[in-house]
Design a protein around this motif. Structure first.
Motif, PDB file in Angstrom:
ATOM      1  N   SER A   1      -7.028   5.499   8.678  1.00 16.88           N
ATOM      2  CA  SER A   1      -7.977   4.466   8.247  1.00 16.88           C
ATOM      3  C   SER A   1      -8.232   4.518   6.743  1.00 16.88           C
ATOM      4  CB  SER A   1      -9.301   4.621   9.001  1.00 16.88           C
ATOM      5  OG  SER A   1      -9.118   4.439  10.373  1.00 16.88           O
ATOM      6  N   VAL A   2      -8.473   5.712   6.230  1.00 11.91           N
ATOM      7  CA  VAL A   2      -8.731   5.890   4.804  1.00 11.91           C
ATOM      8  C   VAL A   2      -7.499   5.510   3.992  1.00 11.91           C
ATOM      9  CG1 VAL A   2      -9.185   7.624   3.006  1.00 11.91           C
ATOM     10  CG2 VAL A   2     -10.540   7.614   5.121  1.00 11.91           C
ATOM     11  N   LYS A   3      -6.341   5.964   4.436  1.00 11.72           N
ATOM     12  CA  LYS A   3      -5.091   5.675   3.736  1.00 11.72           C
ATOM     13  C   LYS A   3      -4.814   4.172   3.689  1.00 11.72           C
ATOM     14  CE  LYS A   3      -0.275   7.121   3.667  1.00 11.72           C
ATOM     15  NZ  LYS A   3       0.796   7.826   4.350  1.00 11.72           N
ATOM     16  N   ALA A   4      -5.057   3.479   4.792  1.00 11.99           N
ATOM     17  CA  ALA A   4      -4.824   2.027   4.829  1.00 11.99           C
ATOM     18  C   ALA A   4      -5.711   1.306   3.816  1.00 11.99           C
ATOM     19  CB  ALA A   4      -5.072   1.491   6.233  1.00 11.99           C
ATOM     20  N   LEU A   5      -6.970   1.694   3.724  1.00  8.98           N
ATOM     21  CA  LEU A   5      -7.871   1.062   2.755  1.00  8.98           C
ATOM     22  C   LEU A   5      -7.464   1.388   1.317  1.00  8.98           C
ATOM     23  CD1 LEU A   5     -11.295   1.653   4.531  1.00  8.98           C
ATOM     24  CD2 LEU A   5     -10.184  -0.552   4.123  1.00  8.98           C
ATOM     25  N   ALA A   6      -7.126   2.639   1.051  1.00  9.48           N
ATOM     26  CA  ALA A   6      -6.718   3.041  -0.300  1.00  9.48           C
ATOM     27  C   ALA A   6      -5.435   2.332  -0.706  1.00  9.48           C
ATOM     28  CB  ALA A   6      -6.545   4.562  -0.372  1.00  9.48           C
ATOM     29  N   GLU A   7      -4.474   2.231   0.217  1.00 14.74           N
ATOM     30  CA  GLU A   7      -3.215   1.549  -0.090  1.00 14.74           C
ATOM     31  C   GLU A   7      -3.423   0.061  -0.313  1.00 14.74           C
ATOM     32  OE1 GLU A   7      -0.400   2.659   2.951  1.00 14.74           O
ATOM     33  OE2 GLU A   7      -0.145   4.662   2.105  1.00 14.74           O
ATOM     34  N   ALA A   8      -4.334  -0.554   0.434  1.00 13.97           N
ATOM     35  CA  ALA A   8      -4.635  -1.969   0.227  1.00 13.97           C
ATOM     36  C   ALA A   8      -5.212  -2.193  -1.169  1.00 13.97           C
ATOM     37  CB  ALA A   8      -5.603  -2.468   1.298  1.00 13.97           C
ATOM     38  N   ASP A   9      -6.059  -1.274  -1.610  1.00 17.71           N
ATOM     39  CA  ASP A   9      -6.622  -1.386  -2.953  1.00 17.71           C
ATOM     40  C   ASP A   9      -5.532  -1.260  -4.011  1.00 17.71           C
ATOM     41  OD1 ASP A   9      -9.014  -1.399  -4.821  1.00 17.71           O
ATOM     42  OD2 ASP A   9      -8.054   0.502  -5.381  1.00 17.71           O
ATOM     43  N   ILE A  10      -4.621  -0.327  -3.817  1.00 15.72           N
ATOM     44  CA  ILE A  10      -3.517  -0.137  -4.770  1.00 15.72           C
ATOM     45  C   ILE A  10      -2.624  -1.372  -4.809  1.00 15.72           C
ATOM     46  CG2 ILE A  10      -1.378   1.172  -5.145  1.00 15.72           C
ATOM     47  CD1 ILE A  10      -2.983   3.631  -4.000  1.00 15.72           C
ATOM     48  N   LYS A  11      -2.283  -1.904  -3.649  1.00 15.96           N
ATOM     49  CA  LYS A  11      -1.373  -3.047  -3.572  1.00 15.96           C
ATOM     50  C   LYS A  11      -1.955  -4.293  -4.227  1.00 15.96           C
ATOM     51  CE  LYS A  11       1.175  -1.423   0.425  1.00 15.96           C
ATOM     52  NZ  LYS A  11       1.428  -1.535   1.860  1.00 15.96           N
ATOM     53  N   LYS A  12      -3.267  -4.455  -4.183  1.00 15.87           N
ATOM     54  CA  LYS A  12      -3.857  -5.644  -4.810  1.00 15.87           C
ATOM     55  C   LYS A  12      -3.726  -5.609  -6.334  1.00 15.87           C
ATOM     56  CE  LYS A  12      -8.763  -4.535  -5.226  1.00 15.87           C
ATOM     57  NZ  LYS A  12     -10.082  -4.749  -4.665  1.00 15.87           N
ATOM     58  N   HIS A  13      -3.382  -4.446  -6.869  1.00 17.22           N
ATOM     59  CA  HIS A  13      -3.148  -4.314  -8.309  1.00 17.22           C
ATOM     60  C   HIS A  13      -1.663  -4.408  -8.660  1.00 17.22           C
ATOM     61  CE1 HIS A  13      -7.332  -3.421  -8.885  1.00 17.22           C
ATOM     62  NE2 HIS A  13      -7.266  -2.395  -8.048  1.00 17.22           N
ATOM     63  N   GLY A  14      -0.829  -4.692  -7.656  1.00 12.69           N
ATOM     64  CA  GLY A  14       0.579  -4.969  -7.924  1.00 12.69           C
ATOM     65  C   GLY A  14       1.532  -3.784  -7.868  1.00 12.69           C
ATOM     66  N   PHE A  15       1.086  -2.673  -7.317  1.00 12.19           N
ATOM     67  CA  PHE A  15       1.949  -1.498  -7.220  1.00 12.19           C
ATOM     68  C   PHE A  15       1.945  -0.982  -5.796  1.00 12.19           C
ATOM     69  CE2 PHE A  15       1.196  -1.733 -11.684  1.00 12.19           C
ATOM     70  CZ  PHE A  15       2.363  -1.266 -12.262  1.00 12.19           C
ATOM     71  N   ASN A  16       3.006  -0.252  -5.447  1.00 12.17           N
ATOM     72  CA  ASN A  16       2.995   0.392  -4.135  1.00 12.17           C
ATOM     73  C   ASN A  16       2.357   1.773  -4.308  1.00 12.17           C
ATOM     74  OD1 ASN A  16       5.018   2.467  -4.580  1.00 12.17           O
ATOM     75  ND2 ASN A  16       6.567   0.896  -4.393  1.00 12.17           N
ATOM     76  N   PRO A  17       1.955   2.396  -3.215  1.00  9.99           N
ATOM     77  CA  PRO A  17       1.257   3.688  -3.318  1.00  9.99           C
ATOM     78  C   PRO A  17       2.048   4.783  -4.032  1.00  9.99           C
ATOM     79  CG  PRO A  17       0.943   2.755  -1.150  1.00  9.99           C
ATOM     80  CD  PRO A  17       1.958   1.883  -1.849  1.00  9.99           C
ATOM     81  N   THR A  18       3.363   4.790  -3.861  1.00  9.57           N
ATOM     82  CA  THR A  18       4.175   5.817  -4.518  1.00  9.57           C
ATOM     83  C   THR A  18       4.202   5.609  -6.028  1.00  9.57           C
ATOM     84  OG1 THR A  18       5.535   5.937  -2.533  1.00  9.57           O
ATOM     85  CG2 THR A  18       6.427   6.936  -4.513  1.00  9.57           C
ATOM     86  N   GLU A  19       4.379   4.369  -6.457  1.00  8.19           N
ATOM     87  CA  GLU A  19       4.350   4.077  -7.896  1.00  8.19           C
ATOM     88  C   GLU A  19       2.993   4.457  -8.483  1.00  8.19           C
ATOM     89  OE1 GLU A  19       7.250   0.166  -8.132  1.00  8.19           O
ATOM     90  OE2 GLU A  19       5.168  -0.107  -7.549  1.00  8.19           O
ATOM     91  N   PHE A  20       1.934   4.091  -7.778  1.00 10.44           N
ATOM     92  CA  PHE A  20       0.593   4.400  -8.263  1.00 10.44           C
ATOM     93  C   PHE A  20       0.387   5.906  -8.347  1.00 10.44           C
ATOM     94  CE2 PHE A  20      -3.966   5.044  -8.007  1.00 10.44           C
ATOM     95  CZ  PHE A  20      -4.438   4.128  -8.929  1.00 10.44           C
ATOM     96  N   ALA A  21       0.877   6.643  -7.358  1.00  8.84           N
ATOM     97  CA  ALA A  21       0.719   8.097  -7.358  1.00  8.84           C
ATOM     98  C   ALA A  21       1.400   8.723  -8.573  1.00  8.84           C
ATOM     99  CB  ALA A  21       1.284   8.692  -6.065  1.00  8.84           C
ATOM    100  N   VAL A  22       2.594   8.233  -8.918  1.00  9.05           N
ATOM    101  CA  VAL A  22       3.303   8.749 -10.089  1.00  9.05           C
ATOM    102  C   VAL A  22       2.528   8.402 -11.362  1.00  9.05           C
ATOM    103  CG1 VAL A  22       5.412   8.577 -11.476  1.00  9.05           C
ATOM    104  CG2 VAL A  22       5.568   8.763  -8.975  1.00  9.05           C
TER     105      VAL A  22
END
Length: 151
Positions: free
Chosen positions: A21-42
């Motif tokens: 649940s937490v991961k899905a919300l965090a990833e949705a926030d990242i994606k709305k900024h135009g990046f995937n979670p892996t790119e954002f993590a780097v």
């Protein structure tokens, strides 16, 4: 099954569902900024910790080494990061965040941390700290175990 085993099974299920649940919300926030979670993590790693050897990025952001080159290539094409060879070891390549990447993170990262704070707002500060300590203890202990398959 004894009570300890039943509680351990329940804990695993609850922890897994909470993480999903937490991961899905965090990833949705990242994606709305135009990046995937892996790119954002780097980007977050470079933003927070500075230049990193390509070979070390995978272990620090928990992605397979086979995916690192692909992610770094994508971020380099977006001009968010840059590669540079190590002056003392030709086998090592460093990755650094560019001015464009830093400016983007300066504007996005505070919003992302607010989103995470919102996700965890059902906990008090003391509860967050306690949970951090307990999850670290579980993780360190689990890493020390070596389960063997049926022998």
């Amino acid at each position: 099954m004894n009570q300890s085993q039943a509680n351990s099974l329940k804990l695993f299920t609850v922890l897994t569902r909470a993480l999903q649940s937490v991961k899905a919300l965090a990833e949705a926030d990242i994606k709305k900024h135009g990046f995937n979670p892996t790119e954002f993590a780097v980007l977050e790693l470079l933003y927070s910790k500075g230049d990193q050897a390509v070979q070390k990025i995978g272990t620090k952001v928990l992605i397979a080494s086979s995916s690192i080159t692909y992610v770094v290539d994508k971020l380099e094409k977006k001009e968010m990061i840059a590669r540079r060879p190590c002056p003392t070891d030709r086998r090592v390549t460093f990755v650094s965040i560019t001015n464009k990447g830093r400016e983007w993170m300066d504007s996005i990262f505070p919003k992302h941390t607010e989103a995470l704070d919102s996700i965890f707002s059902s906990l008090t500060q003391d509860e967050k700290q306690t949970l951090i300590e307990q999850l670290k203890r579980i993780g360190y202990y689990a890493n020390s175990l070596e389960f063997k398959g049926d022998e």
